[in-house]
Structures are given as structure tokens and as C-alpha cells.
Design a protein around this motif. Sequence first.
Motif, PDB file in Angstrom:
ATOM      1  N   LYS A 143      38.554  27.332  41.806  1.00 36.84           N
ATOM      2  CA  LYS A 143      37.543  27.478  40.734  1.00 36.84           C
ATOM      3  C   LYS A 143      36.578  26.306  40.724  1.00 36.84           C
ATOM      4  O   LYS A 143      35.373  26.474  40.523  1.00 36.84           O
ATOM      5  N   ALA A 171      35.144  26.017  34.748  1.00 31.85           N
ATOM      6  CA  ALA A 171      36.213  26.345  35.706  1.00 31.85           C
ATOM      7  C   ALA A 171      37.533  26.556  34.965  1.00 31.85           C
ATOM      8  O   ALA A 171      38.291  27.488  35.259  1.00 31.85           O
ATOM      9  N   VAL A 175      39.741  30.079  35.037  1.00 34.82           N
ATOM     10  CA  VAL A 175      40.846  30.003  35.996  1.00 34.82           C
ATOM     11  C   VAL A 175      41.881  31.108  35.786  1.00 34.82           C
ATOM     12  O   VAL A 175      42.594  31.485  36.711  1.00 34.82           O
ATOM     13  N   GLU A 177      40.981  34.116  35.100  1.00 34.41           N
ATOM     14  CA  GLU A 177      40.218  35.352  35.359  1.00 34.41           C
ATOM     15  C   GLU A 177      40.064  36.176  34.084  1.00 34.41           C
ATOM     16  O   GLU A 177      40.469  37.340  34.013  1.00 34.41           O
TER      17      GLU A 177
END
Length: 260
Positions: A143, A171, A175, A177
Motif C-alpha cells: 500500500k 495507505a 490496507v 481494502e
Amino acid sequence: MTGPPDSAFAVDESGAQPLVETRGLVKTYELGGETIHAVNDVSLSIERGEYVAIMGASGSGKSTFMNMIGCLDIPSAGQVLIDGIPIESMTSDDMAGLRNSKIGFVFQQFNLLARTSSIDNVAVPLIYAGIDAAERRERAIAKLEEMGLGERLLNTPAKLSGGQQQRVAIARALVTEPLMLLADEPTGALDTQTSMEIMAIFEQLNASGITVIVVTHENEIADHAKRRIEFRDGKVIEDRIVTSRTIAVPMGGAASEVVT
Ligand code: ADP
Ligand code: MG
């Protein structure tokens, strides 16, 4: 992560339900014997894949609203439904799981852990998700590389610029998703050029299918979104599709273009 098949984790891929729906949403605070209606009877729906700006002056209820749809705060009255599921019907574990796995948060002040590397900051949500250390590290690095921070993996926040810190925070938000990214004044602490880099990231994320909801009081930031919802005194006073918006181009480029 465990849960019955009808729990929040059984995501309805058909998209038949709005991703977020509020019904008569209210949040009040008692302050010095007075009742403040921070959010006052808000009913709206946000579909998967939308890119929404939540606008309004300081104190108009934007953050309070965002915190409730992000399951960070409990309504005083009314409902929040995520994928058609009322959050009040969830256990606190379900809600924490939903918040951790489906929703990514980004804040004005980055909220990174000091004295902690980029990798370890980004890996935090994966600890709660029960992912083992080796995979946490691998996913955090991937990420960070996506955010252009491959050279900054071991830096602590104090060694990073504001824009880099916000990219670490993004990020971290991504991370797991998540389905949606909630950003509260994400460029409020950044200069114009850096703000455009952050907006270019949001543009790409939304193009990849992530629902993006950005709280801002700045028109130049809101102009990137596809829909504008404006708050005043805890109420929605305008909710419209943007027909002409600004598209921020990817990192490194200061330019942006207007399309209709
Ligand atoms: P915005 O994000 O649009 O600036 P907020 O949602 O933070 O607005 O605040 C909306 C209103 O609720 C403001 O009047 C604010 O002072 C009040 N408020 C927010 N949080 C609290 C709290 N924890 N206690 C008391 N009042 C609060
Ligand atoms: Mg706010």
C-alpha cells in the motif's frame, strides 16, 4: 472474522441496497443546560461508487454526520444503515469489525502513531483484523508503494512532510481494502499543491470503484466530487449532482483539468 451469514460482513454484491443510508438522523449534545442539534433530521442515501463532498461552514455538523455514518459515533435518534443493515442492530463487535474492515478513515491531522514507522502505522488495522505479522508487513509495504512511499517505509511521521504523512494515513485507511473512504478535511493542514496530490489519489481510488466521501469547507476541494451535499445548522440545505467538476491528475503533476 466470524459472524452469521446475515451479519454486516455478508456484503450484498448486487448493490441493491445503498451503501449508506440515514433516516431521520439526529445527534444532540447537552452543553451548559442547552441542547445543541449537531445533526438535525438528516435522511439521505449514498450508493456504491459515489464520490461525495460534504460541505458547510465550521460547526454545521459535517464531522458529526461523518462520524455517525462511519460507525465512530452513535446517533441520538434516527438510523444509519450500511448495506441495508441498521447499525443499531449490530453488536459492538460487529460494528468494530465493520469499521475496521469496510471503512477507511482519513483525518485532517493524519492521526499517525509517533515514533512508529510508516510500515507499522499502516499495518495497525491488520492487527485488529487478525492478520499475521508477515502478511501485515507485506500488505503495508504494497500500500505504501502504491502511495509513492516506497522510499519512506521506515520513516517515523516526524521525518515526513505533511503530504507524505497524509499518504501514509491513506495507505493505512486502504490496507484492509475497504468499500468506502471517509475523509474529514483531509487537505486542511496541507498547501495547495499537496492538496491536489491528495485529490488525485482520491480520484484514482474512486475510479477503481471505492466510494469516496470527503468533508470539506473549501470549494476547490469539493469541486472534485461528483455530488455535493451542503450542511447548515445540522440540516442538509443542498444535495446535488455536480455537472462540471475538477479532475486532479496523478502525483507529480500540479495541473488539473475541468470537465463537464
Ligand atoms: P463541523 O465538522 O461542520 O465543523 P461538527 O460536527 O464538529 O461541525 O459540530 C457541529 C456542532 O456540534 C457544533 O456546534 C459543535 O460545537 C457541536 N459539537 C460537536 N461535537 C461536540 C461535543 N462532543 N460536545 C458538544 N458539542 C459538540
Ligand atoms: Mg469538522
